[in-house]
Write a protein that holds these residues in place. Structure first.
Motif, PDB file in Angstrom:
ATOM      1  N   ASP A  92       4.796  -5.065  15.584  1.00 19.44           N
ATOM      2  CA  ASP A  92       5.691  -5.271  16.730  1.00 19.44           C
ATOM      3  C   ASP A  92       7.132  -4.875  16.429  1.00 19.44           C
ATOM      4  OD1 ASP A  92       3.560  -6.211  18.197  1.00 19.44           O
ATOM      5  OD2 ASP A  92       3.970  -8.317  17.752  1.00 19.44           O
ATOM      6  N   ASN A  93       7.504  -4.868  15.149  1.00 15.19           N
ATOM      7  CA  ASN A  93       8.860  -4.489  14.740  1.00 15.19           C
ATOM      8  C   ASN A  93       8.960  -3.009  14.360  1.00 15.19           C
ATOM      9  OD1 ASN A  93       9.845  -7.155  15.024  1.00 15.19           O
ATOM     10  ND2 ASN A  93       8.923  -7.675  13.045  1.00 15.19           N
ATOM     11  N   LYS A  94       7.929  -2.238  14.686  1.00 15.92           N
ATOM     12  CA  LYS A  94       7.879  -0.792  14.408  1.00 15.92           C
ATOM     13  C   LYS A  94       7.829  -0.483  12.906  1.00 15.92           C
ATOM     14  CE  LYS A  94       8.465   0.479  18.770  1.00 15.92           C
ATOM     15  NZ  LYS A  94       7.331   0.234  19.577  1.00 15.92           N
ATOM     16  N   GLN A  95       7.391  -1.473  12.110  1.00 14.80           N
ATOM     17  CA  GLN A  95       7.216  -1.271  10.676  1.00 14.80           C
ATOM     18  C   GLN A  95       5.791  -0.783  10.434  1.00 14.80           C
ATOM     19  OE1 GLN A  95       9.736  -1.668   8.328  1.00 14.80           O
ATOM     20  NE2 GLN A  95      10.937  -1.862  10.201  1.00 14.80           N
ATOM     21  N   THR A  96       5.649   0.214   9.573  1.00 18.26           N
ATOM     22  CA  THR A  96       4.327   0.738   9.265  1.00 18.26           C
ATOM     23  C   THR A  96       3.518  -0.312   8.522  1.00 18.26           C
ATOM     24  OG1 THR A  96       5.202   2.980   9.143  1.00 18.26           O
ATOM     25  CG2 THR A  96       3.076   2.600   8.110  1.00 18.26           C
ATOM     26  N   CYS A  97       2.302  -0.534   8.999  1.00 15.30           N
ATOM     27  CA  CYS A  97       1.444  -1.540   8.374  1.00 15.30           C
ATOM     28  C   CYS A  97       0.016  -1.025   8.197  1.00 15.30           C
ATOM     29  CB  CYS A  97       1.464  -2.829   9.187  1.00 15.30           C
ATOM     30  SG  CYS A  97       0.932  -2.635  10.891  1.00 15.30           S
ATOM     31  N   GLY A  98      -0.117   0.296   8.079  1.00 15.53           N
ATOM     32  CA  GLY A  98      -1.436   0.864   7.843  1.00 15.53           C
ATOM     33  C   GLY A  98      -1.538   2.291   8.334  1.00 15.53           C
ATOM     34  N   THR A  99      -2.744   2.826   8.197  1.00 14.95           N
ATOM     35  CA  THR A  99      -3.023   4.215   8.571  1.00 14.95           C
ATOM     36  C   THR A  99      -4.334   4.271   9.348  1.00 14.95           C
ATOM     37  OG1 THR A  99      -1.922   4.993   6.568  1.00 14.95           O
ATOM     38  CG2 THR A  99      -3.396   6.553   7.656  1.00 14.95           C
ATOM     39  N   ARG A 100      -4.378   5.183  10.312  1.00 17.37           N
ATOM     40  CA  ARG A 100      -5.585   5.421  11.107  1.00 17.37           C
ATOM     41  C   ARG A 100      -5.946   6.897  10.997  1.00 17.37           C
ATOM     42  NH1 ARG A 100      -3.838   3.824  16.010  1.00 17.37           N
ATOM     43  NH2 ARG A 100      -4.610   1.730  15.621  1.00 17.37           N
ATOM     44  N   VAL A 101      -7.231   7.155  10.774  1.00 17.23           N
ATOM     45  CA  VAL A 101      -7.767   8.514  10.756  1.00 17.23           C
ATOM     46  C   VAL A 101      -8.868   8.559  11.804  1.00 17.23           C
ATOM     47  CG1 VAL A 101      -8.925  10.279   9.385  1.00 17.23           C
ATOM     48  CG2 VAL A 101      -7.299   8.752   8.284  1.00 17.23           C
ATOM     49  N   GLU A 102      -8.826   9.573  12.665  1.00 15.79           N
ATOM     50  CA  GLU A 102      -9.829   9.703  13.723  1.00 15.79           C
ATOM     51  C   GLU A 102     -10.346  11.134  13.791  1.00 15.79           C
ATOM     52  OE1 GLU A 102      -9.088   7.320  17.501  1.00 15.79           O
ATOM     53  OE2 GLU A 102      -7.032   7.668  16.749  1.00 15.79           O
ATOM     54  N   PHE A 103     -11.640  11.238  14.046  1.00 20.12           N
ATOM     55  CA  PHE A 103     -12.251  12.557  14.265  1.00 20.12           C
ATOM     56  C   PHE A 103     -13.582  12.351  14.962  1.00 20.12           C
ATOM     57  CE2 PHE A 103     -13.279  11.095  10.046  1.00 20.12           C
ATOM     58  CZ  PHE A 103     -14.651  11.315   9.914  1.00 20.12           C
ATOM     59  N   ASP A 104     -14.095  13.422  15.556  1.00 19.32           N
ATOM     60  CA  ASP A 104     -15.368  13.388  16.246  1.00 19.32           C
ATOM     61  C   ASP A 104     -16.371  14.270  15.512  1.00 19.32           C
ATOM     62  OD1 ASP A 104     -14.674  11.735  18.493  1.00 19.32           O
ATOM     63  OD2 ASP A 104     -13.490  13.413  19.242  1.00 19.32           O
TER      64      ASP A 104
END
Length: 109
Positions: A92-104
């Motif tokens: 909520d504070n715009k601090q990075t808290c992880g990573t997301r990888v997406e593909f089909d």
């Protein structure tokens, strides 16, 4: 195809984090594809790169490149447009808290 992304989440995200972490893998059947999403609650891509440059390891990781080559091969074999999207997860504070990888991945008969 999932393995290198999960491994990267653990090595570059979770291991660099203070305290416990988690990796979530979500596979969702869509019309003619399987949507793959891998999320971790690690340090995020920017912090991981900064930590990597400080520690300057001589070892070169090839997992991501090999996997993207495999996806490109599937593109050419099956006429599909497959790509990988990387994004940071923020709180909520715009601090990075992880990573997301997406593909089909295409459903093959």
């Amino acid at each position: 195809i999932l393995q290198p992304f999960v491994e990267n989440s653990i090595i570059h995200g979770i291991q660099k984090k203070k305290g416990p972490g988690s990796v979530k893998i979500n596979l969702q059947l869509r019309k003619n594809t399987i949507h793959c999403m891998i999320e971790d609650d690690g340090v995020g891509r920017k912090s991981a790169m900064q930590l990597k440059s400080k520690n300057q390891r001589k070892r070169k990781s090839h997992g991501k490149d090999i996997t993207e080559t495999r996806l490109n091969l599937l593109n050419s074999l099956y006429g599909k447009k497959l790509g990988v999207a990387y994004s940071d997860i923020t709180d909520d504070n715009k601090q990075t808290c992880g990573t997301r990888v997406e593909f089909d991945l295409p459903l093959l008969n």
